[in-house]
Design an enzyme around this catalytic site. Structure first.
Site, short mmCIF file in Angstrom:
data_model
loop_
_atom_site.label_atom_id
_atom_site.label_comp_id
_atom_site.label_asym_id
_atom_site.label_seq_id
_atom_site.Cartn_x
_atom_site.Cartn_y
_atom_site.Cartn_z
N GLU A 6 0.86 -1.19 0.00
CA GLU A 6 0.00 0.00 0.00
C GLU A 6 0.89 1.23 0.00
OE1 GLU A 6 -2.91 0.57 3.15
OE2 GLU A 6 -3.38 2.57 2.38
N ASP B 234 5.04 5.06 3.39
CA ASP B 234 4.75 6.50 3.35
C ASP B 234 6.00 7.24 3.81
OD1 ASP B 234 3.46 9.17 3.73
OD2 ASP B 234 1.64 8.00 3.40
N ASP C 211 10.52 6.67 -0.09
CA ASP C 211 9.88 6.81 -1.40
C ASP C 211 9.50 5.43 -1.95
OD1 ASP C 211 9.16 7.32 -4.01
OD2 ASP C 211 10.93 8.54 -4.47
N ASP D 190 -1.74 11.96 -3.80
CA ASP D 190 -1.77 13.42 -4.00
C ASP D 190 -2.22 13.73 -5.42
OD1 ASP D 190 -0.73 13.95 -1.39
OD2 ASP D 190 1.22 13.26 -2.10
N ASP E 91 -10.54 10.91 -5.21
CA ASP E 91 -11.72 11.79 -5.21
C ASP E 91 -11.50 12.97 -6.17
OD1 ASP E 91 -9.70 12.91 -3.60
OD2 ASP E 91 -11.15 14.25 -2.65
N THR F 187 -11.37 6.16 3.79
CA THR F 187 -10.10 6.66 4.32
C THR F 187 -10.26 8.09 4.79
OG1 THR F 187 -9.12 7.71 2.37
CG2 THR F 187 -8.97 5.29 2.48
N ARG F 188 -9.25 8.56 5.52
CA ARG F 188 -9.28 9.92 6.05
C ARG F 188 -9.41 10.95 4.91
NH1 ARG F 188 -6.31 12.89 10.71
NH2 ARG F 188 -6.43 10.88 11.76
N PHE F 189 -8.56 10.84 3.89
CA PHE F 189 -8.61 11.81 2.80
C PHE F 189 -9.90 11.69 2.01
CE2 PHE F 189 -4.92 14.49 2.21
CZ PHE F 189 -4.11 14.04 3.23
N GLU F 190 -10.40 10.49 1.91
CA GLU F 190 -11.68 10.29 1.22
C GLU F 190 -12.78 11.07 1.95
OE1 GLU F 190 -12.81 6.20 1.15
OE2 GLU F 190 -14.30 6.51 -0.42
C1 LIG Z 1 -3.39 12.46 0.08
S1 LIG Z 1 -2.56 11.36 1.17
C2 LIG Z 1 -3.67 9.95 1.26
C3 LIG Z 1 -3.46 9.16 2.52
C4 LIG Z 1 -4.42 7.97 2.72
N1 LIG Z 1 -4.26 6.96 1.68
C5 LIG Z 1 -5.86 8.40 2.81
O1 LIG Z 1 -6.62 8.14 1.87
O2 LIG Z 1 -6.23 8.99 3.84
C6 LIG Z 1 -1.25 10.75 0.15
C7 LIG Z 1 -0.11 10.12 0.95
O3 LIG Z 1 0.86 9.61 0.03
C8 LIG Z 1 2.15 9.81 0.58
N2 LIG Z 1 3.11 9.77 -0.54
C9 LIG Z 1 3.17 10.61 -1.59
N3 LIG Z 1 4.17 10.25 -2.43
C10 LIG Z 1 4.76 9.13 -1.89
C11 LIG Z 1 5.85 8.31 -2.28
N4 LIG Z 1 6.54 8.55 -3.41
N5 LIG Z 1 6.18 7.28 -1.49
C12 LIG Z 1 5.48 7.04 -0.35
N6 LIG Z 1 4.45 7.79 0.06
C13 LIG Z 1 4.09 8.83 -0.68
C14 LIG Z 1 2.03 11.15 1.29
O4 LIG Z 1 3.01 11.31 2.29
C15 LIG Z 1 0.62 11.08 1.88
O5 LIG Z 1 0.62 10.55 3.19
#
Ligand SMILES: C[S@@+](CC[C@H](N)C(=O)[O-])C[C@H]1O[C@@H](n2cnc3c(N)ncnc32)[C@H](O)[C@@H]1O
Length: 217
Positions: A41, A66, A93, A116, A152, A189-192
Site C-alpha cells: 500500500e 509513506d 519513497d 496526492d 476523489d 479513508t481519512r482523505f476520502e
Molecule cells: C493524500 S494522502 C492519502 C493518505 C491515505 N491513503 C488516505 O486516503 O487517507 C497521500 C499520501 O501519500 C504519501 N506519498 C506521496 N508520495 C509518496 C511516495 N513517493 N512514497 C510514499 N508515500 C508517498 C504522502 O506522504 C501522503 O501521506
C-alpha cells in the site's frame, strides 16, 4: 508528531519498520515471517484504513509505505493496540522501494488510495499513476495480482483509467471497462472523508496484472 506516535516509532520500528535505503533486496517472506500473500500500500497517510484492512484479512500481509513520520507512528500504534502482526511500515519513497528493494514477482497486490492529486497542470508530471510507474510496478507484481486505486479527484481518476487501460501489463476487472464499485474490503479513508465533505465524487479502479503468456503473446 504526538508523544504516542514518537513512542511507537521508537519502540516498534526495530520490529515492524523498514528503512528505504535502496541498499538491498528484501525477501518479503522473511520480512513478515510467513509465506502469506503480500500487498503493497503506497501512501497510507495516518494508517486507519490500513489497520482496518489488516484486521479484516489477517491472512494477507500489508507492506505499507509513506514518507509521513507521524502517520508511521500512528499506524505502528494501531497495529500494536489491535494485535495486528500482518503490517510492516516502510519509511521513504515508494518508487525506490519498488525499484531497488523488492524482487520481481514478489507482490500479490498494490493499493494506492487517494494519492496526492497535483491539480495544477504544471504539476501533473508529479502524479504517481503514470505509464512508467505502472511498468515498474508490473515487474514486481505476480501475474493475477490486483491493482486497486481510488481517488476523489475526477481528472486524476480519468487519467488513472486511461493509463491503466492502455497499459499492456494490466487488464480491467470490470467487464466492459470503466470504474469499479468500491470493494467491501476498502474502508473509507481519512482523505476520502475530506473529499466527500467537499462534495467530491470518489472513483475506484480495479485492474489485474495480466498473465505472462498473455504478455509475451
Ligand atoms: C493524500 S494522502 C492519502 C493518505 C491515505 N491513503 C488516505 O486516503 O487517507 C497521500 C499520501 O501519500 C504519501 N506519498 C506521496 N508520495 C509518496 C511516495 N513517493 N512514497 C510514499 N508515500 C508517498 C504522502 O506522504 C501522503 O501521506
Amino acid at each position: 508528531m504526538t508523544a504516542g506516535q514518537a513512542d511507537a516509532l521508537q519502540r516498534l520500528w526495530p520490529k515492524w519498520g523498514l528503512d528505504i535505503d535502496g541498499q538491498c533486496v528484501v525477501e518479503v517472506g522473511e520480512l513478515f515471517g510467513n509465506d502469506n500473500p503480500v500487498v503493497l500500500e503506497i501512501g497510507f497517510g495516518m494508517g486507519e484504513a490500513t489497520a482496518q484492512m489488516a484486521a479484516g484479512d489477517p491472512g494477507t500481509n500489508i507492506l505499507a509505505v509513506d514518507v509521513h513520520t507521524p502517520g508511521q507512528g500512528n499506524l505502528l500504534n494501531l497495529a500494536e493496540q489491535h494485535g495486528l502482526t500482518n503490517i510492516r511500515v516502510a519509511n521513504g519513497d515508494a518508487i525506490i522501494l519498488l525499484r531497488e528493494m523488492l524482487a520481481p514477482d514478489s507482490l500479490d497486490g498494490l493499493r494506492v488510495y487517494f494519492p496526492d492529486p497535483w491539480p495544477k497542470k504544471r504539476h501533473h508530471k508529479r502524479r504517481l499513476i503514470q505509464p512508467e510507474f505502472l511498468s515498474l510496478a508490473a515487474t514486481r507484481l505476480k501475474p493475477g495480482a490486483l491493482v486497486h486505486c481510488a481517488t476523489d479527484w475526477e481528472p486524476y481518476a480519468e487519467q488513472m483509467l486511461e493509463v491503466l487501460t492502455a497499459h499492456p501489463d494490466f487488464e480491467n476487472t470490470v467487464p466492459g471497462g470503466g470504474f469499479a464499485p468500491r470493494p467491501e474490503f476498502r474502508p473509507l479513508t481519512r482523505f476520502e472523508g475530506q473529499g466527500l465533505d467537499k462534495g467530491h465524487v470518489v472513483n475506484d479502479l480495479l485492474f489485474r496484472r495480466v498473465q505472462r503468456e498473455e504478455r509475451s503473446g
